[in-house]
Motif scaffolding. Structure first.
Motif, PDB file in Angstrom:
ATOM      1  N   ASP A 135       0.814  -1.219   0.000  1.00  0.00           N
ATOM      2  CA  ASP A 135       0.000   0.000   0.000  1.00  0.00           C
ATOM      3  C   ASP A 135       0.850   1.271   0.000  1.00  0.00           C
ATOM      4  O   ASP A 135       0.326   2.379   0.103  1.00  0.00           O
ATOM      5  CB  ASP A 135      -0.951   0.017   1.197  1.00  0.00           C
ATOM      6  CG  ASP A 135      -0.245  -0.123   2.540  1.00  0.00           C
ATOM      7  OD1 ASP A 135       1.001  -0.257   2.563  1.00  0.00           O
ATOM      8  OD2 ASP A 135      -0.935  -0.119   3.574  1.00  0.00           O
ATOM      9  N   GLU A 138       0.086   4.031  -2.820  1.00  0.00           N
ATOM     10  CA  GLU A 138      -1.137   4.791  -2.552  1.00  0.00           C
ATOM     11  C   GLU A 138      -0.926   5.783  -1.411  1.00  0.00           C
ATOM     12  O   GLU A 138      -1.419   6.915  -1.456  1.00  0.00           O
ATOM     13  CB  GLU A 138      -2.281   3.843  -2.219  1.00  0.00           C
ATOM     14  CG  GLU A 138      -3.619   4.526  -2.035  1.00  0.00           C
ATOM     15  CD  GLU A 138      -4.751   3.544  -1.822  1.00  0.00           C
ATOM     16  OE1 GLU A 138      -5.909   3.933  -2.036  1.00  0.00           O
ATOM     17  OE2 GLU A 138      -4.478   2.389  -1.444  1.00  0.00           O
ATOM     18  N   THR A 199      -2.897   0.958  -8.514  1.00  0.00           N
ATOM     19  CA  THR A 199      -3.706   1.057  -7.296  1.00  0.00           C
ATOM     20  C   THR A 199      -4.822   2.069  -7.468  1.00  0.00           C
ATOM     21  O   THR A 199      -5.978   1.812  -7.090  1.00  0.00           O
ATOM     22  CB  THR A 199      -2.825   1.449  -6.105  1.00  0.00           C
ATOM     23  OG1 THR A 199      -1.750   0.522  -5.963  1.00  0.00           O
ATOM     24  CG2 THR A 199      -3.640   1.476  -4.817  1.00  0.00           C
ATOM     25  N   LEU A 243      -3.748  -6.439  -4.703  1.00  0.00           N
ATOM     26  CA  LEU A 243      -4.714  -5.530  -5.297  1.00  0.00           C
ATOM     27  C   LEU A 243      -6.075  -6.174  -5.481  1.00  0.00           C
ATOM     28  O   LEU A 243      -7.117  -5.558  -5.231  1.00  0.00           O
ATOM     29  CB  LEU A 243      -4.213  -5.048  -6.663  1.00  0.00           C
ATOM     30  CG  LEU A 243      -3.309  -3.822  -6.719  1.00  0.00           C
ATOM     31  CD1 LEU A 243      -2.959  -3.522  -8.178  1.00  0.00           C
ATOM     32  CD2 LEU A 243      -3.945  -2.611  -6.064  1.00  0.00           C
ATOM     33  N   ARG A 246      -8.414  -6.135  -2.402  1.00  0.00           N
ATOM     34  CA  ARG A 246      -8.858  -4.884  -1.776  1.00  0.00           C
ATOM     35  C   ARG A 246     -10.379  -4.804  -1.738  1.00  0.00           C
ATOM     36  O   ARG A 246     -11.076  -5.375  -2.553  1.00  0.00           O
ATOM     37  CB  ARG A 246      -8.328  -3.678  -2.547  1.00  0.00           C
ATOM     38  CG  ARG A 246      -6.820  -3.495  -2.459  1.00  0.00           C
ATOM     39  CD  ARG A 246      -6.418  -2.150  -3.012  1.00  0.00           C
ATOM     40  NE  ARG A 246      -6.974  -1.092  -2.196  1.00  0.00           N
ATOM     41  CZ  ARG A 246      -6.342  -0.541  -1.176  1.00  0.00           C
ATOM     42  NH1 ARG A 246      -5.152  -0.932  -0.837  1.00  0.00           N
ATOM     43  NH2 ARG A 246      -6.912   0.423  -0.460  1.00  0.00           N
TER      44      ARG A 246
END
Length: 247
Positions: A135, A138, A199, A243, A246
């Protein structure tokens, strides 16, 4: 086994707590929001009663280098001193791959100070250097985004899933101290700009990314500076797998 996790309400800390509790261990959560303040040491002696191992996954608030080093250094000193008083047998520190070679980064300077204190401290230890988390791209985009535009450095990284990091920390806490542990990383090398694009696409966000070294991260982090060493422990979760999982 009774294990304490410092930074228990943070991302990695919370995942480490969950990993340990799934295995049936008694986990003590150490966090200012839960009444234990590492900045002053308040509540530490009570929290560490009967604890055999401590996992340190704390973060520092955004600040300059001197303030970050002071914050993490103070927290680490209080934690190690309380552990020594309580007879804790193992201190596990989550650190970052490559921090010894990279200058000019406040957080890295703070982690180096933590490592120094742990290595010289009174409690047997394991330092676990991990690469950036999946992460991370992001998060960096969130730091710099203004009016739909974000700057981001073209870092070469080998990111790891946060849950994989937590599983490694839980595993190591249950064993004997190992000193400096091999680097822990994900299975694939990635470009941070590409990670950010992918992302954001999954998140349905339209942000223009501007690759540049004139921002949060400087050229000291270019090339292979952030990549794990050849003897690294590689976890299996790929960036694409993360990913796809998520919300």
């Amino acid at each position: 086994m009774r294990i304490a996790v410092a930074g228990a309400t943070g991302n990695i800390g919370a995942l480490t707590v969950a990993a340990l509790e799934r295995q049936g261990h008694d986990v003590v959560r150490i966090s200012r929001s839960l009444g234990v303040d590492l900045s002053t040491g308040a509540g530490l002696d009570e929290a560490l009663t009967g604890v055999e191992a401590v996992v340190d996954a704390i973060n520092a608030p955004a600040a300059d280098e001197a303030a970050t080093v002071a914050y993490l250094g103070t927290a680490t000193r209080h934690l190690l001193a309380a552990e020594a008083r309580a007879g804790v047998r193992h201190h596990v520190l989550l650190s970052i791959v490559g921090i010894a070679e990279v200058g000019g980064n406040a957080h890295y300077a703070g982690k180096r100070e933590q490592e120094r204190l742990v290595e010289a401290g009174p409690v047997p230890w394991t330092i676990v250097p991990a690469t950036q988390f999946h992460d991370f791209a992001e998060m960096v985009t969130g730091w710099t985004e203004q009016n739909g535009v974000a700057t981001i450095a073209p870092l070469l990284v080998q990111p790891i899933a946060p849950a994989d990091v937590a599983a490694v920390l839980a595993e190591i806490a249950l064993g004997d101290p190992k000193g400096r542990y091999p680097d822990v990383a994900g299975p694939e090398t990635q470009d941070l700009v590409d990670m950010a694009r992918r992302t954001l696409a999954v998140r349905g966000r339209e942000i223009k990314l501007v690759p540049t070294w004139d921002g949060v991260f400087g050229v000291s982090m270019s090339g292979n500076a952030l990549l794990p060493k050849e003897d690294a422990r590689l976890e299996s979760t790929t960036f694409d797998e993360w990913l796809s999982g998520r919300d």
